[in-house]
Design an enzyme around this catalytic site. Structure first.
Site, PDB file in Angstrom:
ATOM      1  N   ARG A 121       0.933  -1.520  -0.025  1.00  0.00           N
ATOM      2  CA  ARG A 121       0.059   0.170  -0.068  1.00  0.00           C
ATOM      3  C   ARG A 121       0.943   1.308   0.034  1.00  0.00           C
ATOM      4  NH1 ARG A 121      -2.581  -2.804   4.008  1.00  0.00           N
ATOM      5  NH2 ARG A 121      -4.427  -4.116   3.312  1.00  0.00           N
ATOM      6  N   LYS A 143       1.600  11.136 -11.161  1.00  0.00           N
ATOM      7  CA  LYS A 143       0.525  10.385 -11.906  1.00  0.00           C
ATOM      8  C   LYS A 143       1.222   9.301 -12.328  1.00  0.00           C
ATOM      9  CE  LYS A 143      -2.719  13.147 -14.388  1.00  0.00           C
ATOM     10  NZ  LYS A 143      -3.423  13.403 -15.394  1.00  0.00           N
ATOM     11  N   GLU A 185       6.318  18.488 -25.284  1.00  0.00           N
ATOM     12  CA  GLU A 185       5.523  18.748 -23.814  1.00  0.00           C
ATOM     13  C   GLU A 185       6.041  20.269 -23.712  1.00  0.00           C
ATOM     14  OE1 GLU A 185       3.604  16.895 -22.408  1.00  0.00           O
ATOM     15  OE2 GLU A 185       4.062  14.591 -22.592  1.00  0.00           O
ATOM     16  N   LYS A 227       4.679  22.745 -14.034  1.00  0.00           N
ATOM     17  CA  LYS A 227       3.913  21.727 -13.535  1.00  0.00           C
ATOM     18  C   LYS A 227       3.690  21.666 -12.280  1.00  0.00           C
ATOM     19  CE  LYS A 227       3.027  17.184 -14.097  1.00  0.00           C
ATOM     20  NZ  LYS A 227       3.268  15.802 -15.245  1.00  0.00           N
ATOM     21  N   GLU A 237      -6.246  16.236  -9.946  1.00  0.00           N
ATOM     22  CA  GLU A 237      -7.244  16.633 -11.300  1.00  0.00           C
ATOM     23  C   GLU A 237      -8.628  16.549 -10.906  1.00  0.00           C
ATOM     24  OE1 GLU A 237      -5.408  14.871 -14.564  1.00  0.00           O
ATOM     25  OE2 GLU A 237      -7.128  15.391 -15.943  1.00  0.00           O
ATOM     26  N   ARG A 242      -5.618  20.831 -13.129  1.00  0.00           N
ATOM     27  CA  ARG A 242      -4.681  19.740 -13.681  1.00  0.00           C
ATOM     28  C   ARG A 242      -4.841  19.731 -15.277  1.00  0.00           C
ATOM     29  NH1 ARG A 242      -0.970  15.448 -10.745  1.00  0.00           N
ATOM     30  NH2 ARG A 242       0.279  14.801 -12.478  1.00  0.00           N
ATOM     31  N   ASN A 246      -3.418  18.471 -20.165  1.00  0.00           N
ATOM     32  CA  ASN A 246      -3.690  17.485 -21.126  1.00  0.00           C
ATOM     33  C   ASN A 246      -3.811  18.123 -22.527  1.00  0.00           C
ATOM     34  OD1 ASN A 246      -3.818  15.212 -19.143  1.00  0.00           O
ATOM     35  ND2 ASN A 246      -5.806  15.793 -18.769  1.00  0.00           N
ATOM     36  N   HIS A 249      -3.411  15.808 -25.402  1.00  0.00           N
ATOM     37  CA  HIS A 249      -3.291  14.386 -25.245  1.00  0.00           C
ATOM     38  C   HIS A 249      -4.460  13.608 -25.633  1.00  0.00           C
ATOM     39  CE1 HIS A 249      -0.048  15.738 -23.123  1.00  0.00           C
ATOM     40  NE2 HIS A 249       0.571  14.672 -22.464  1.00  0.00           N
ATOM     41  N   HIS A 253      -3.215  10.387 -26.899  1.00  0.00           N
ATOM     42  CA  HIS A 253      -3.418   9.035 -26.645  1.00  0.00           C
ATOM     43  C   HIS A 253      -4.191   7.944 -27.474  1.00  0.00           C
ATOM     44  CE1 HIS A 253      -2.785  10.359 -21.839  1.00  0.00           C
ATOM     45  NE2 HIS A 253      -1.554  10.170 -22.720  1.00  0.00           N
ATOM     46  N   HIS A 266       5.522   9.016 -27.216  1.00  0.00           N
ATOM     47  CA  HIS A 266       4.332  10.008 -26.721  1.00  0.00           C
ATOM     48  C   HIS A 266       4.442  11.314 -27.079  1.00  0.00           C
ATOM     49  CE1 HIS A 266       1.883  11.443 -23.572  1.00  0.00           C
ATOM     50  NE2 HIS A 266       2.706  12.139 -23.137  1.00  0.00           N
TER      51      HIS A 266
END
Ligand SMILES: NC(=O)c1ccc[n+]([C@@H]2O[C@H](COP(=O)([O-])OP(=O)(O)OC[C@H]3O[C@@H](n4cnc5c(N)ncnc54)[C@H](O)[C@@H]3O)[C@@H](O)[C@H]2O)c1
Ligand SMILES: [Zn+2]
Length: 370
Positions: A121, A143, A185, A227, A237, A242, A246, A249, A253, A266
């Site tokens: 955990r 993330k 980016e 960032k 988010e 946030r 994206n 993206h 994606h 990417h």
């Protein structure tokens, strides 16, 4: 050496940006009291190139070091790799002083962070990003994720590292394709929040591609700052802040997924995604033609792709619908309104999205040539 703090109360952590600071990592770890037994997750190339000297330094500072090597591909972001790693870590975790070091690009960072998040955990981990893209983006913000065959980053957790240690000198072995991927980016940060950064890239992209120290340092610092501020305002988010990270993206994606995570890196996928989103913004009259052109021109100028050759459009639309950014069947896009400002819009008419997709098919795809 520069330091930025990601301000998240008890989960706050520093980002250290320097040049040839790598050999001092042990003393940084001593100051954050993280554990004693380091598990370094990396790939074969990076183990030889950087890993051994990292280990030497850690041993000198009183740590034990164990390497876990993963294949060098996006496909390492898989459930199989996660469970292999966890089983292996479990076997050596005897004195319960384990912590994880993600030594690599975004793939290793996302995978290692996820392993750290779910093993027992949650155990401590740090990010030592070795690509331009990872230093300016993926290593920061917690993330963590792995991919499924039906979509990218669909399994993951928000789990913050204890330290991000960015040494710009590690970037000197990157090939141009990887530098361009990071630049995508960086252009994203320029469009969403920082006109001065956008201007800087327009002026200096040639020296950036030559991996000159000064412009790289500037971009890594500036991007890390943006960032960290955005993440501090909206860690999970949940406040819609946030979300602006994206930009590009949504379509990006989907292209990565359809290409089996092999066809586009990417950064290349989000470069095309940023153009699609800019054209959607243009069609909705949110963005003026000159700014739209500036975004497209910069992406082309640095040698990133501006279009795709052919694509199964039905598959693209289905994949888009599975995206986490689509809520309750409603689509959601981050759209530029000027260089340095974006808005988040939901429920864009499908016809507008389809037209933007059509417009990027068969664009000049001779990227990487300039
Ligand atoms: N978590 C986030 O917030 C976030 C943000 C952006 C991207 N990402 C993820 O990051 C991944 C992409 O990251 P990436 O672009 O770093 O790709 P990557 O991790 O695949 O690295 C690209 C290539 O560079 C090599 N490499 C790494 N360091 C090197 C060095 N110093 N010298 C020479 N070669 C080196 C790697 O071995 C690999 O072959 C994607 O999976 C993407 O989804 C995550
Ligand atoms: Zn990204």
């Amino acid at each position: 050496m520069k330091k930025i703090v990601v301000n998240l109360k008890q989960r706050s952590y520093p980002i250290i940006i320097g040049f040839k600071t790598f050999s001092r990592i042990g003393s940084f770890l001593n100051s954050i009291k993280i554990g004693k037994d380091a598990v370094v997750i990396t790939n074969n190339f990076l183990k030889k190139r950087i890993g051994f000297s990292l280990a030497k330094n850690l041993l000198k500072s009183g740590y034990t070091v164990k390497f876990e090597v993963v294949p060098d591909t996006e496909r390492s972001k898989s459930a199989a790799e996660v469970f292999r790693l966890i089983n292996s870590i479990g076997k050596i975790d005897i004195k319960k002083r384990i912590f994880i070091i993600a030594l690599g690009g975004g793939v290793i960072g996302d995978l290692s962070g996820f392993v750290a998040a779910i093993y027992k955990r949650g155990v401590n981990y740090i990010q030592v990003p070795t690509t331009f893209l990872a230093q300016i983006d993926s290593a920061i913000g917690g993330k963590t994720a792995i991919d499924l065959s039906v979509g990218k980053n669909l399994v993951g957790a928000f789990y913050q590292p204890k330290l991000v240690f960015s040494d710009i000198s590690l970037l000197k072995t990157l090939d141009k394709r990887q530098v361009r991927s990071g630049l995508a980016e960086a252009i994203k940060y320029g469009v969403i929040k920082d006109k001065a950064l956008f201007n800087f890239i327009e002026k200096n992209y040639k020296s950036i591609l030559r991996l000159e120290r000064k412009p790289l340092e500037f971009i890594v610092y500036r991007s890390s700052l943006i960032k960290s501020k955005v993440v501090a305002l909206d860690e999970k988010e949940s406040k819609g802040i946030r979300t602006i990270l994206n930009y590009g993206h949504t379509v990006g994606h989907a292209l990565e997924t359809i290409g089996g995570y092999r066809e586009y890196s990417h950064g290349e996928a989000i470069a095309i995604g940023m153009i699609a989103a800019a054209r959607i913004a243009r069609e909705l009259d949110l963005l003026d033609a000159a700014s739209c052109q500036r975004i497209e021109r910069l992406i082309a100028k640095v040698g990133l792709p501006v279009g795709i050759k052919k694509i199964n459009k039905t598959r693209l639309m289905t994949t888009l619908n599975r995206d986490k950014k689509f809520i309750k069947g409603m689509n959601r896009f981050v759209l530029p309104v000027s260089i340095g400002n974006v808005v988040v819009r939901q429920n864009i008419p499908l016809s507008v999205i389809k037209r933007a997709i059509d417009s990027i098919i068969n664009e000049d795809t001779t990227y990487g040539m300039k």
